[in-house]
Design an enzyme around this catalytic site. Sequence first.
Site, PDB file in Angstrom:
ATOM      1  N   ASP A  67       9.247   8.725  -2.449  1.00  0.00           N
ATOM      2  CA  ASP A  67       9.815  10.051  -2.249  1.00  0.00           C
ATOM      3  C   ASP A  67       9.670  10.910  -3.501  1.00  0.00           C
ATOM      4  O   ASP A  67      10.221  10.595  -4.557  1.00  0.00           O
ATOM      5  CB  ASP A  67      11.297   9.890  -1.879  1.00  0.00           C
ATOM      6  CG  ASP A  67      11.901  11.202  -1.450  1.00  0.00           C
ATOM      7  OD1 ASP A  67      11.442  11.734  -0.438  1.00  0.00           O
ATOM      8  OD2 ASP A  67      12.792  11.711  -2.160  1.00  0.00           O
ATOM      9  N   THR A 100       8.508  17.284  -0.160  1.00  0.00           N
ATOM     10  CA  THR A 100       8.762  17.443  -1.595  1.00  0.00           C
ATOM     11  C   THR A 100       7.513  17.159  -2.435  1.00  0.00           C
ATOM     12  O   THR A 100       7.253  17.851  -3.414  1.00  0.00           O
ATOM     13  CB  THR A 100       9.903  16.530  -2.070  1.00  0.00           C
ATOM     14  OG1 THR A 100       9.614  15.211  -1.647  1.00  0.00           O
ATOM     15  CG2 THR A 100      11.213  16.967  -1.487  1.00  0.00           C
ATOM     16  N   THR A 101       6.747  16.140  -2.035  1.00  0.00           N
ATOM     17  CA  THR A 101       5.545  15.831  -2.805  1.00  0.00           C
ATOM     18  C   THR A 101       4.541  16.971  -2.676  1.00  0.00           C
ATOM     19  O   THR A 101       3.974  17.445  -3.668  1.00  0.00           O
ATOM     20  CB  THR A 101       4.905  14.515  -2.305  1.00  0.00           C
ATOM     21  OG1 THR A 101       5.926  13.524  -2.243  1.00  0.00           O
ATOM     22  CG2 THR A 101       3.811  14.055  -3.227  1.00  0.00           C
ATOM     23  N   ASP A 398      14.841  12.190   4.905  1.00  0.00           N
ATOM     24  CA  ASP A 398      13.666  13.035   5.158  1.00  0.00           C
ATOM     25  C   ASP A 398      13.529  13.336   6.642  1.00  0.00           C
ATOM     26  O   ASP A 398      13.255  14.464   7.040  1.00  0.00           O
ATOM     27  CB  ASP A 398      12.379  12.335   4.689  1.00  0.00           C
ATOM     28  CG  ASP A 398      12.189  12.438   3.178  1.00  0.00           C
ATOM     29  OD1 ASP A 398      13.174  12.760   2.493  1.00  0.00           O
ATOM     30  OD2 ASP A 398      11.064  12.205   2.698  1.00  0.00           O
TER      31      ASP A 398
HETATM   32  P1  ADP Z   1       5.931  14.957   1.344  1.00  0.00           P
HETATM   33  O1  ADP Z   1       6.937  14.524   0.333  1.00  0.00           O
HETATM   34  O2  ADP Z   1       5.193  16.170   0.903  1.00  0.00           O
HETATM   35  O3  ADP Z   1       6.484  15.050   2.724  1.00  0.00           O
HETATM   36  P2  ADP Z   1       4.568  12.612   2.289  1.00  0.00           P
HETATM   37  O4  ADP Z   1       4.270  11.439   1.439  1.00  0.00           O
HETATM   38  O5  ADP Z   1       5.635  12.488   3.304  1.00  0.00           O
HETATM   39  O6  ADP Z   1       4.831  13.816   1.321  1.00  0.00           O
HETATM   40  O7  ADP Z   1       3.197  13.025   3.007  1.00  0.00           O
HETATM   41  C1  ADP Z   1       3.126  14.121   3.848  1.00  0.00           C
HETATM   42  C2  ADP Z   1       1.699  14.414   4.203  1.00  0.00           C
HETATM   43  O8  ADP Z   1       1.106  13.328   4.898  1.00  0.00           O
HETATM   44  C3  ADP Z   1       1.614  15.616   5.138  1.00  0.00           C
HETATM   45  O9  ADP Z   1       0.594  16.476   4.739  1.00  0.00           O
HETATM   46  C4  ADP Z   1       1.316  14.985   6.486  1.00  0.00           C
HETATM   47  O10 ADP Z   1       0.618  15.842   7.353  1.00  0.00           O
HETATM   48  C5  ADP Z   1       0.519  13.787   6.093  1.00  0.00           C
HETATM   49  N1  ADP Z   1       0.582  12.748   7.133  1.00  0.00           N
HETATM   50  C6  ADP Z   1       1.647  12.046   7.515  1.00  0.00           C
HETATM   51  N2  ADP Z   1       1.336  11.190   8.508  1.00  0.00           N
HETATM   52  C7  ADP Z   1       0.018  11.356   8.760  1.00  0.00           C
HETATM   53  C8  ADP Z   1      -0.911  10.765   9.669  1.00  0.00           C
HETATM   54  N3  ADP Z   1      -0.530   9.832  10.535  1.00  0.00           N
HETATM   55  N4  ADP Z   1      -2.188  11.190   9.636  1.00  0.00           N
HETATM   56  C9  ADP Z   1      -2.571  12.134   8.762  1.00  0.00           C
HETATM   57  N5  ADP Z   1      -1.746  12.729   7.878  1.00  0.00           N
HETATM   58  C10 ADP Z   1      -0.465  12.353   7.882  1.00  0.00           C
HETATM   59 MG    MG Z   2       7.298  13.585   3.932  1.00  0.00          MG
END
Ligand code: ADP
Ligand code: MG
Length: 555
Positions: A67, A100-101, A398
């Site tokens: 996270d 957040t990332t 989240d």
């Molecule tokens: P954040 O803290 O920004 O939410 P995450 O580590 O949760 O970061 O990653 C979010 C990113 O991963 C988003 O851009 C989302 O569209 C992408 N994502 C999540 N699941 C999938 C998936 N199954 N296929 C492609 N992209 C995905």
């Molecule tokens: Mg996320």
Amino acid sequence: MADSQIGGGQQVLLLPEGSSRLLGRDAQRTNIAVANAVAHAIKSTLGPKGMDKMLVSEMGDIVITNDGATILEEMNVEHPVAKIMVDIAKTQDKEVGDGTTSVVIMAGELLKGAGDLIEQGIHPTTIIRGYKMAAEKAQGIIAERAREVDVNDDATLQKIAMVSMGSKNVGDDNTKAHLCKLVIRAVKQVMEKQSGKLVIDHDFIKLEKKPGKSIADTEFINGVLIDKEVAHPGMPKTVNNAKIALIDVALEIEKTEVDAKIEITSPDQMQAFLQQEERMLKDMVEKIKKSKATVLVTQKGIDDVAQHFLAKAGIMAIRRVKKSDMEKLGRATGGKIVTSLDDLDDKDLGYAGIVEERKIGGEQMIFVEKCKDPKSVTIFTRGGTQQVVDEAERSITDVIGAVSSAIETGKYVFGGGAIEIDIANGLRAYSSDVGGREQLAIQKFADAVEVVPKTLAESAGMDSIDTLVQMRSKHKTKEGSQAGVDIFKNTIGDMLKNGVFEPLKVKQQAIASASEAAEIILRIDDMISSRGRPGAGGGGGGGMPGMGGHGHEME
Ligand code: ADP
Ligand code: MG
């Protein structure tokens, strides 16, 4: 402030020894480098193939997480610009609970782009103007692409929830699906309609956790779970169809404020004194009995004697419950918190199908369950170790954010970098309409937003440049806007088919916060730091931003 002019325009530095100052380009270069370092630190955690980080505190506490907000918080960064980056992650977390990332790596990229333009001789204020225009345009593009989701469309909500949880290391898909279902249920249970709009107050989804069992055993509690125990061993441990009195009154004899002396000269007097006290406590318990309450929950204490009388009356009592828990109990059971026992009435009592003390992982907890349409509920997270329950709870937070954002605005967009490509394409087209030097800034903004698909592609081991080029051209076709990074097949895939949906609100907030942070940091061209000098006065305190402007006359 720090320096002043004396005769002949000669400048005299009034800064104390040991303080430092960075001006103009130097300040900007340093700040951009710092922001980039922060973004770089969490970049590898993005998406389902992102890695986890293990952080060890000075005390030796271990946190394992994916996270963004948590990592940055645990890193304890020192530099004021790094702190701004951490703050945007926190804001994103608070406002929408997810993304957040993404927000931090986008802000880092925006600043990197600005750095390039500054080196080419473009003034930061021009860049800021361009970024503002781009951010506004981007909001429009996102809104245009958004699709609608109805609050009753559980299948779509489940997909949104699964994508939010997707990147977290909290078990297999079945376990994740289970957690997502719990969250959707919880969000819907506490959701309220306020002037025609659905509103979700996250405070009323209580998160409790205890190591033990496995993540799959995480439970939804239709009521409130309190980390307390029944006050007296003689009281019932289970009460069915409980009528609950919620009071903010101590069942104790108040000790006098002033020093008072009671002179007792004979055993009779002593006896009478104690009897008097006992009678007062008994009276209090009588009032509770009269209300027909079978469970008593108080924010204050309960005297041993009062406990005894309550136990004799078969009433379960819980004492010293936190104010926030009292409020949740009120919303869950429909009871009213009473501040005087004389006011306690049948009507004030709350209801729960069962109130029970259970032993969880060696400790007692009180389950107030089976409430009727509770407006406050609990998710009780379980898992093998403390680190596992902690990370599971963070992921649940989240998902709560993502699901509530989706319900509140009723809209979602395609993830996997798809929406980011739409934004970038739209901005590049827009930049040529704008022209001038701002167009360069708008193009940099477009590049910066693409850091999301680029990083996702990299994490899947794909060639990021090829992927971006192909996605850009696909998105220019009519059916192409669903094209995103298929993380699991290491190719460009259909995000509609894969069900990679993200709430509109998360993306909008991310664009807004990232560009705002970049603007704040770009405005700084004078960093005065008097750190390490205790009592160095507030003026230059920590070289905080906001003191920009000042240096302009020196350019
Ligand atoms: P954040 O803290 O920004 O939410 P995450 O580590 O949760 O970061 O990653 C979010 C990113 O991963 C988003 O851009 C989302 O569209 C992408 N994502 C999540 N699941 C999938 C998936 N199954 N296929 C492609 N992209 C995905
Ligand atoms: Mg996320």
